[in-house]
Structure formats: C-alpha cells, structure tokens
Design an enzyme around this catalytic site. Structure first.
Site, mmCIF file in Angstrom:
data_model
loop_
_atom_site.group_PDB
_atom_site.id
_atom_site.type_symbol
_atom_site.label_atom_id
_atom_site.label_comp_id
_atom_site.label_asym_id
_atom_site.label_seq_id
_atom_site.Cartn_x
_atom_site.Cartn_y
_atom_site.Cartn_z
ATOM 1 N N ASP A 24 -12.330 -8.950 4.496
ATOM 2 C CA ASP A 24 -13.621 -8.897 3.801
ATOM 3 C C ASP A 24 -14.254 -10.283 3.756
ATOM 4 O OD1 ASP A 24 -13.595 -6.138 3.209
ATOM 5 O OD2 ASP A 24 -14.396 -6.500 1.202
ATOM 6 N N LYS A 81 3.132 -15.478 2.162
ATOM 7 C CA LYS A 81 3.329 -16.181 0.891
ATOM 8 C C LYS A 81 4.811 -16.506 0.792
ATOM 9 C CE LYS A 81 1.671 -17.756 -3.027
ATOM 10 N NZ LYS A 81 0.714 -18.880 -3.109
ATOM 11 N N TYR A 113 0.822 -1.218 0.000
ATOM 12 C CA TYR A 113 0.000 0.000 0.000
ATOM 13 C C TYR A 113 0.853 1.264 0.000
ATOM 14 C CZ TYR A 113 -4.709 -1.889 0.828
ATOM 15 O OH TYR A 113 -5.926 -2.502 0.714
ATOM 16 N N ASP A 137 -6.426 -6.992 4.059
ATOM 17 C CA ASP A 137 -7.559 -6.338 3.407
ATOM 18 C C ASP A 137 -8.487 -7.394 2.817
ATOM 19 O OD1 ASP A 137 -9.046 -4.173 2.233
ATOM 20 O OD2 ASP A 137 -8.112 -4.685 0.322
ATOM 21 N N ASP A 189 -3.202 -18.242 0.116
ATOM 22 C CA ASP A 189 -4.225 -18.949 -0.681
ATOM 23 C C ASP A 189 -4.919 -20.023 0.159
ATOM 24 O OD1 ASP A 189 -1.787 -20.276 -0.640
ATOM 25 O OD2 ASP A 189 -1.874 -20.947 -2.725
HETATM 26 C C1 IPM Z 1 -10.405 -1.169 4.003
HETATM 27 C C2 IPM Z 1 -10.653 -0.549 2.659
HETATM 28 C C3 IPM Z 1 -9.503 0.376 2.322
HETATM 29 C C4 IPM Z 1 -8.248 -0.474 2.280
HETATM 30 C C5 IPM Z 1 -9.683 1.166 1.031
HETATM 31 C C6 IPM Z 1 -10.973 1.937 1.008
HETATM 32 C C7 IPM Z 1 -8.518 2.090 0.785
HETATM 33 O O1 IPM Z 1 -10.849 -1.531 1.701
HETATM 34 O O2 IPM Z 1 -10.296 -0.411 4.988
HETATM 35 O O3 IPM Z 1 -10.330 -2.395 4.078
HETATM 36 O O4 IPM Z 1 -7.939 -1.089 1.248
HETATM 37 O O5 IPM Z 1 -7.550 -0.519 3.274
HETATM 38 MG MG MG Z 2 -10.928 -3.513 2.484
#
Ligand code: IPM
Ligand code: MG
Length: 354
Positions: A250, A190, A140, A246, A222
């Site tokens: 999710d 990884k 990032y 990240d 993975d």
């Molecule tokens: C998160 C989001 C952010 C990230 C984006 C919006 C920059 O997806 O907080 O997980 O990738 O960190």
């Molecule tokens: Mg995210």
C-alpha cells in the site's frame, strides 16, 4: 478455448471489470485468441444473492478456468455481518483454495504521472519496484486464532507461522523475478525480534545461493517502510511475508501517485493466477462511472504475460495505456489540470490504441 473467470465483485469492481473485458474482446478480435470470459458473483454481491461471499459455483468456475480476473470486494453494508461471511473472507478463501501463494505487486511510475505523486518528482521518477508478497501463509492463516475470555477479560490472538518450504517457494519466485529485472532482491523481515523471521532470513540466504548472479540484501520492516518513502528507487525486488507485504505494497502504491494505476498477480506453482487491481471497491464513487479502469486493464496485461505467455500482447496493452495517458486523458483520481474523463472513455481510448 482459454477461459478467464471474471469475478467483478463489489463497489467499482463491476465498472472496472467491464472495461477490462472490453479490452480482452478487442484482443480476441485482433489476435484471434478466443478468450472466453464467463462471469460469477463474489464478495458482498454474492452474499446478497446466495448467502455466501464465495459461493461453491464461483469457486468451481475459478478452479476450472485458466486464469481469474477480479474487480474488487467489500463495502460498508457488509461490515456488520458475521465474520465468515464478510467479503474479505472470500478473497482469503479463493487465495487459499487456488494455492495462490505468490503475490506480485509492481509499483511503477508512468512518466506522465510523476506530478501526481505526493513525493517530489525526482524521488519517484523512473520508479520500478516489484513487491513479492507471500500470500497463503503467515499470520493471515496461522492457527490458533480467535477471541476468548480468559481470566475475566476478553483476549484476541493470532499466530504467525512459516514453514521452511513456504519460505523457500516464495524465495524462488523472488529470485526468478529478479533475474528478469535488475537482479537485486531485498528480503524484508523482523529478525531482530521474531523467530519466524530468523528462519525466513536463513532460508532466503540458502535460496539465494542458487542464484549467484542476484544480489541479496536484508532489511527490517520498520527500516524498509522508512527507506521506501525516503529513497524508493534503491529497491528492485522486495520479498516479504503476507502481513508485511500487505503494508509495504500500500505504501509503495502511493509513491506512484495513484493506487488506481496498479495491477497485481497472485500465482500458484504452475503459473495459474488471479489478477486484480490493487485498489479496493471504493464504495464512495461506485455507480458514478468515474473509476479508473487502468489498474484492471494492466492486470490483464500481467495475465497475458504470466499465465498465457503472450508477452507481445501484454506489451501492446501497456503501450496502449501509456499512449492514452500521453494523449492527456485522465480519470478523476489522476487528473491534475485536465478535465476528468469517465471510466468508459478511458476504456475506449485504450481499445482504440491497441
Ligand atoms: C489486499 C487487501 C486484502 C489483504 C484484504 C482486503 C483482505 O488489503 O489484497 O492487500 O489484506 O490481503
Ligand atoms: Mg492490502
């Protein structure tokens, strides 16, 4: 007086933040905590007002307060503007400026919501995972990065770097977190392909030696994704890099049925933190008063515990959320057979049970 910077942001951000502020005010009334809640614009809203998604005054407020509560940032109307002015950049900028290197994302399932998951209830019931994501390093932020034309064609590039000290400090957060839980850390990397991961693994092992009572395991990213949907309850604390975290967080959030339920904390070395719901700005339902405020309210609970060291108040907020669900109240995102309630009705319910 303790101060909490409120950055409502874009989309449904202001709607959910409003309910969280009401909860903070209710806590003030009940416990005489005296939290002040100054507000500042951030994200696309700030860009429209001041030409920048993270105006200097907003950053200054975040820096001077004891904690930050963020709603959400982003929306389709800001996708075409210059990259450095996009709302997401404000989020990355504030993480870096406040040195919020440790992102804690719990994936816990309220028993009342087991039916809301797309996975079988027996696979997810009792789920309690804590993802510890490194937040201010990795791909990032690595340099060099950019878009160029080389040999007559366009090329994009980013750089994945981690220093030993960056790995070490997030490792310590993971192991300390595990000490308060089931005492297991799974480090996700990884290492079969990436040199950075080789170092990551080596340092995690070395940090782990300082925590003999915590069991450390390693998994490739993975396989970790696969295991997370196959048998998620095998995990206690998961520690990983910015990008892997990240993605994994999710996926983990969906195990719980609704991303609308999950809080998060982004902490610096001293326990100062920014707290925000894991869900985004959801522009499709903005302004309708139907967003789920519980992730933001639960983020306030995390704030009470981590920054203000008020575990009883944190627990009282979490109990009030559980009781509101128990009473059958559901916003649209978590309703199965129930008639959905509004954002403010959910806020009312939590406050009445505090
Ligand atoms: C998160 C989001 C952010 C990230 C984006 C919006 C920059 O997806 O907080 O997980 O990738 O960190
Ligand atoms: Mg995210």
């Amino acid at each position: 007086m303790p101060k909490i910077a409120i950055l409502p942001g874009d989309g449904i951000g202001p709607e959910v933040a409003e309910q969280a502020v009401r909860v903070i005010e209710a806590i003030n009334a009940k416990h005489n905590t005296g939290f002040e809640c100054p507000t500042a614009p951030m994200g696309g809203t700030a860009y429209d007002l001041h030409g920048h998604p993270l105006p200097p005054a907003t950053l200054a407020l975040a820096q001077e307060c004891d904690a930050v509560l963020l709603g959400a940032v982003g929306g389709p109307q800001w996708e075409a503007i210059k990259r450095e002015h996009r709302p997401e950049r404000a989020l990355l900028g504030i993480r870096k400026a406040l040195n919020l290197f440790a992102n804690l994302r719990p994936a816990t399932l309220f028993p009342q919501l087991a039916e809301a998951s797309t996975l079988k209830p027996e696979v997810v019931s009792g789920l309690d995972i804590m993802i510890v994501r490194e937040l201010t390093g990795g791909i990032y932020f690595g340099q060099p990065r950019g878009l160029e034309t080389r040999d007559g064609e366009r090329m994009g590039f980013n750089t994945l770097t981690y220093t030993e000290s960056e790995i070490r400090r997030i490792g310590h957060v993971a192991f300390r977190t595990a000490l308060l839980r089931d005492k297991r850390v799974c480090s996700v990397d990884k290492a079969n392909v990436l040199e950075v991961s080789e170092l990551w693994r080596e340092i995690m092992i070395s940090v782990g030696e300082e925590y003999p009572e915590v069991e450390l395991s390693h998994m490739y990213i993975d396989n970790a994704c696969m295991q997370l949907v196959r048998a998620p309850k095998q995990f206690d604390v998961v520690v990983t890099t910015n990008l892997f975290g990240d993605i994994l967080s999710d996926a983990a959030s969906m195990l719980t049925g609704s991303i609308g339920m999950l809080p998060s904390a982004s902490l610096d070395q001293n326990g100062k933190g920014m707290y925000e719901p894991v869900h985004g700005s959801a522009p499709d339902i903005q302004g309708q008063g139907i967003a789920n405020p519980l992730a933001t309210i639960l983020s306030v609970a995390m704030m009470m515990r981590s920054t203000f060291k008020l575990p009883e108040i944190a627990a009282s907020i979490e109990n009030a959320v559980a009781e509101s669900l128990e009473s059958g109240l559901r916003t649209a995102d978590i309703a199965t057979s129930q008639t959905p309630c509004s954002t403010s009705e959910m806020g009312d319910a939590v406050i009445s049970k505090l």
